[in-house]
Design an enzyme around this catalytic site. Structure first.
Site, short mmCIF file in Angstrom:
data_model
loop_
_atom_site.label_atom_id
_atom_site.label_comp_id
_atom_site.label_asym_id
_atom_site.label_seq_id
_atom_site.Cartn_x
_atom_site.Cartn_y
_atom_site.Cartn_z
CB VAL A 10 -0.97 0.04 1.20
CG1 VAL A 10 -1.99 -1.08 1.10
CG2 VAL A 10 -0.21 -0.02 2.53
CB SER A 11 4.21 1.94 1.28
OG SER A 11 5.26 2.89 1.12
CB ALA A 12 3.05 5.85 -2.92
#
Length: 222
Positions: A10-12
Protein backbone atom coordinates in the site's frame (compact mmCIF):
# COMPACT_ATOMS: atom_id res chain seq x y z
CA UNK A 1 22.56 -11.93 -4.36
CA UNK A 2 19.23 -10.07 -4.22
CA UNK A 3 18.74 -6.98 -2.10
CA UNK A 4 16.33 -7.33 0.81
CA UNK A 5 13.44 -4.87 0.57
CA UNK A 6 11.24 -4.37 3.61
CA UNK A 7 7.98 -3.03 2.26
CA UNK A 8 4.20 -2.78 2.21
CA UNK A 9 2.25 -2.87 -1.07
CA UNK A 10 0.00 0.00 0.00
CA UNK A 11 3.02 2.29 0.39
CA UNK A 12 3.67 4.48 -2.65
CA UNK A 13 7.32 5.03 -1.65
CA UNK A 14 7.85 1.27 -1.45
CA UNK A 15 6.39 0.86 -4.91
CA UNK A 16 8.74 3.52 -6.29
CA UNK A 17 11.68 1.39 -5.15
CA UNK A 18 10.14 -1.72 -6.68
CA UNK A 19 9.66 0.01 -10.05
CA UNK A 20 13.18 1.44 -10.02
CA UNK A 21 14.69 -1.97 -9.32
CA UNK A 22 12.70 -3.50 -12.18
CA UNK A 23 13.81 -0.78 -14.59
CA UNK A 24 17.49 -1.57 -13.99
CA UNK A 25 17.20 -5.32 -13.53
CA UNK A 26 18.03 -5.48 -9.82
CA UNK A 27 16.56 -8.49 -8.04
CA UNK A 28 14.78 -7.83 -4.76
CA UNK A 29 14.12 -10.24 -1.94
CA UNK A 30 10.71 -9.02 -0.83
CA UNK A 31 10.16 -8.88 2.93
CA UNK A 32 6.60 -7.83 3.67
CA UNK A 33 6.58 -5.73 6.85
CA UNK A 34 3.16 -5.19 8.38
CA UNK A 35 3.22 -1.83 10.11
CA UNK A 36 -0.34 -2.35 11.34
CA UNK A 37 0.88 -5.40 13.26
CA UNK A 38 3.89 -3.54 14.63
CA UNK A 39 6.48 -5.58 12.76
CA UNK A 40 8.53 -2.43 12.17
CA UNK A 41 8.98 -2.04 15.93
CA UNK A 42 10.63 -5.40 16.46
CA UNK A 43 14.22 -5.22 17.77
CA UNK A 44 15.65 -6.87 14.67
CA UNK A 45 14.06 -4.23 12.42
CA UNK A 46 15.01 -1.33 14.68
CA UNK A 47 18.60 -2.57 14.51
CA UNK A 48 18.70 -1.87 10.77
CA UNK A 49 16.41 1.17 10.72
CA UNK A 50 15.95 3.15 13.95
CA UNK A 51 13.35 5.31 12.14
CA UNK A 52 11.27 2.11 11.83
CA UNK A 53 9.70 2.96 8.48
CA UNK A 54 9.44 1.40 5.06
CA UNK A 55 10.86 1.08 2.52
CA UNK A 56 14.15 -0.09 3.93
CA UNK A 57 16.80 -2.03 2.04
CA UNK A 58 19.57 -4.32 3.18
CA UNK A 59 22.23 -4.62 0.49
CA UNK A 60 24.64 -7.12 1.98
CA UNK A 61 24.81 -5.23 5.26
CA UNK A 62 24.36 -1.73 3.84
CA UNK A 63 21.09 -0.45 5.27
CA UNK A 64 19.16 2.46 3.80
CA UNK A 65 15.69 3.93 4.19
CA UNK A 66 13.82 6.82 2.46
CA UNK A 67 12.56 5.70 -0.92
CA UNK A 68 14.03 8.46 -3.04
CA UNK A 69 17.48 7.94 -1.52
CA UNK A 70 17.11 4.22 -2.18
CA UNK A 71 16.13 4.79 -5.81
CA UNK A 72 19.16 7.04 -6.33
CA UNK A 73 21.44 4.52 -4.63
CA UNK A 74 20.20 1.67 -6.81
CA UNK A 75 20.88 3.69 -9.96
CA UNK A 76 24.31 4.85 -8.81
CA UNK A 77 25.35 1.39 -7.67
CA UNK A 78 23.79 -0.94 -10.23
CA UNK A 79 22.44 0.79 -13.35
CA UNK A 80 24.32 0.24 -16.61
CA UNK A 81 24.05 3.94 -17.43
CA UNK A 82 22.78 7.17 -15.92
CA UNK A 83 19.61 7.51 -18.00
CA UNK A 84 17.28 7.25 -15.01
CA UNK A 85 19.42 9.56 -12.86
CA UNK A 86 21.55 11.71 -15.17
CA UNK A 87 24.95 12.82 -13.92
CA UNK A 88 24.99 16.13 -15.80
CA UNK A 89 24.73 18.63 -12.93
CA UNK A 90 21.84 20.75 -14.16
CA UNK A 91 19.77 17.78 -15.27
CA UNK A 92 20.42 15.94 -12.02
CA UNK A 93 19.54 19.06 -10.05
CA UNK A 94 16.16 19.16 -11.77
CA UNK A 95 15.56 15.47 -11.07
CA UNK A 96 16.49 16.06 -7.44
CA UNK A 97 14.14 19.04 -7.22
CA UNK A 98 11.25 16.93 -8.49
CA UNK A 99 12.13 14.17 -6.01
CA UNK A 100 12.12 16.67 -3.15
CA UNK A 101 8.87 18.12 -4.46
CA UNK A 102 7.32 14.66 -4.37
CA UNK A 103 8.55 14.01 -0.83
CA UNK A 104 8.02 17.40 0.76
CA UNK A 105 5.02 18.75 -1.13
CA UNK A 106 2.90 16.38 -3.22
CA UNK A 107 3.02 13.16 -1.20
CA UNK A 108 3.02 15.08 2.07
CA UNK A 109 -0.09 17.05 1.08
CA UNK A 110 -1.80 13.84 -0.02
CA UNK A 111 -1.00 12.24 3.32
CA UNK A 112 -2.40 15.20 5.24
CA UNK A 113 -5.73 14.75 3.47
CA UNK A 114 -6.19 11.03 4.04
CA UNK A 115 -3.99 9.69 6.84
CA UNK A 116 -5.78 11.57 9.64
CA UNK A 117 -8.99 9.77 8.66
CA UNK A 118 -7.42 6.40 7.92
CA UNK A 119 -5.17 6.18 10.96
CA UNK A 120 -5.52 9.27 13.13
CA UNK A 121 -9.13 9.17 14.24
CA UNK A 122 -10.25 12.28 12.35
CA UNK A 123 -13.98 12.39 11.71
CA UNK A 124 -13.81 14.22 8.37
CA UNK A 125 -11.42 15.28 5.66
CA UNK A 126 -9.75 18.64 6.19
CA UNK A 127 -10.92 21.24 3.68
CA UNK A 128 -7.68 23.17 4.05
CA UNK A 129 -5.65 20.01 3.42
CA UNK A 130 -7.70 19.26 0.30
CA UNK A 131 -7.00 22.79 -0.93
CA UNK A 132 -3.28 22.36 -0.28
CA UNK A 133 -3.25 19.06 -2.19
CA UNK A 134 -4.98 20.75 -5.13
CA UNK A 135 -2.27 23.39 -5.13
CA UNK A 136 0.46 20.74 -5.19
CA UNK A 137 -1.23 19.00 -8.12
CA UNK A 138 -1.39 22.35 -9.91
CA UNK A 139 2.38 22.72 -9.46
CA UNK A 140 2.96 19.35 -11.13
CA UNK A 141 0.69 20.32 -14.01
CA UNK A 142 2.83 23.43 -14.48
CA UNK A 143 6.05 21.40 -14.45
CA UNK A 144 4.63 19.11 -17.12
CA UNK A 145 3.60 22.02 -19.33
CA UNK A 146 7.29 22.54 -20.10
CA UNK A 147 8.57 18.96 -20.48
CA UNK A 148 7.14 15.60 -21.53
CA UNK A 149 8.43 13.94 -18.38
CA UNK A 150 8.84 15.32 -14.89
CA UNK A 151 12.43 16.46 -15.37
CA UNK A 152 13.08 16.45 -19.09
CA UNK A 153 12.49 14.49 -22.27
CA UNK A 154 12.81 10.95 -20.91
CA UNK A 155 11.86 8.83 -17.91
CA UNK A 156 13.89 9.34 -14.72
CA UNK A 157 13.50 8.34 -11.10
CA UNK A 158 11.67 11.63 -10.61
CA UNK A 159 8.88 10.21 -12.77
CA UNK A 160 8.97 6.89 -10.95
CA UNK A 161 8.56 8.51 -7.54
CA UNK A 162 5.86 10.87 -8.76
CA UNK A 163 4.00 8.09 -10.58
CA UNK A 164 3.80 6.12 -7.34
CA UNK A 165 2.26 9.14 -5.62
CA UNK A 166 -0.02 10.34 -8.41
CA UNK A 167 -1.36 6.88 -9.22
CA UNK A 168 -2.33 6.52 -5.56
CA UNK A 169 -4.05 9.90 -5.60
CA UNK A 170 -5.88 8.86 -8.77
CA UNK A 171 -6.92 5.51 -7.30
CA UNK A 172 -8.35 7.09 -4.16
CA UNK A 173 -10.27 9.82 -5.99
CA UNK A 174 -9.64 10.41 -9.67
CA UNK A 175 -11.42 13.78 -9.51
CA UNK A 176 -8.23 15.15 -7.94
CA UNK A 177 -6.78 15.01 -11.46
CA UNK A 178 -9.73 16.65 -13.21
CA UNK A 179 -8.69 19.61 -15.35
CA UNK A 180 -5.06 18.44 -15.36
CA UNK A 181 -4.59 17.07 -18.89
CA UNK A 182 -0.79 17.24 -18.77
CA UNK A 183 -0.68 15.04 -15.67
CA UNK A 184 -3.17 12.59 -17.13
CA UNK A 185 -1.20 12.24 -20.37
CA UNK A 186 2.12 11.93 -18.53
CA UNK A 187 0.72 9.32 -16.16
CA UNK A 188 -0.54 7.14 -19.00
CA UNK A 189 2.81 7.48 -20.79
CA UNK A 190 4.69 6.35 -17.69
CA UNK A 191 2.30 3.49 -17.02
CA UNK A 192 3.02 2.16 -20.50
CA UNK A 193 6.79 2.60 -20.18
CA UNK A 194 7.42 1.07 -16.75
CA UNK A 195 7.69 -2.74 -17.00
CA UNK A 196 5.25 -4.85 -14.98
CA UNK A 197 3.50 -1.64 -13.98
CA UNK A 198 0.22 -3.23 -12.94
CA UNK A 199 1.83 -5.76 -10.63
CA UNK A 200 4.48 -3.46 -9.19
CA UNK A 201 2.42 -0.33 -8.68
CA UNK A 202 -1.24 -0.27 -9.65
CA UNK A 203 -2.15 -3.24 -7.49
CA UNK A 204 -0.78 -1.53 -4.41
CA UNK A 205 -2.34 1.81 -5.31
CA UNK A 206 -5.71 0.11 -5.61
CA UNK A 207 -5.18 -1.60 -2.25
CA UNK A 208 -4.50 1.77 -0.63
CA UNK A 209 -7.58 3.23 -2.31
CA UNK A 210 -9.76 0.43 -0.95
CA UNK A 211 -8.36 1.07 2.53
CA UNK A 212 -8.96 4.82 2.30
CA UNK A 213 -12.41 4.51 0.76
CA UNK A 214 -13.41 2.03 3.44
CA UNK A 215 -12.43 4.50 6.15
CA UNK A 216 -14.37 7.28 4.43
CA UNK A 217 -17.43 5.06 4.02
CA UNK A 218 -17.44 4.37 7.76
CA UNK A 219 -17.48 8.10 8.44
CA UNK A 220 -20.39 8.64 6.08
CA UNK A 221 -22.43 5.89 7.74
CA UNK A 222 -21.67 7.03 11.28
Amino acid sequence: MPIDLYYMDVSAPCRAVMMTAKLIGVELNMKMTNLMAGEHMKPEFLAINPQHNVPTVDDKGFYLNESRAICAYLINQYAKDDTLYPKEPKVRALVDQRLYFDMGVLYQKFGLVYYPVIMGGATKLSESAIKDLAGAIDFLETFLSKTTYAAGDHLTIADVALVASVSTIEAVDKTHLDNHPKIQKWLETCKAEIPDYQELNQKGADMFAKWAQGALAKLESA
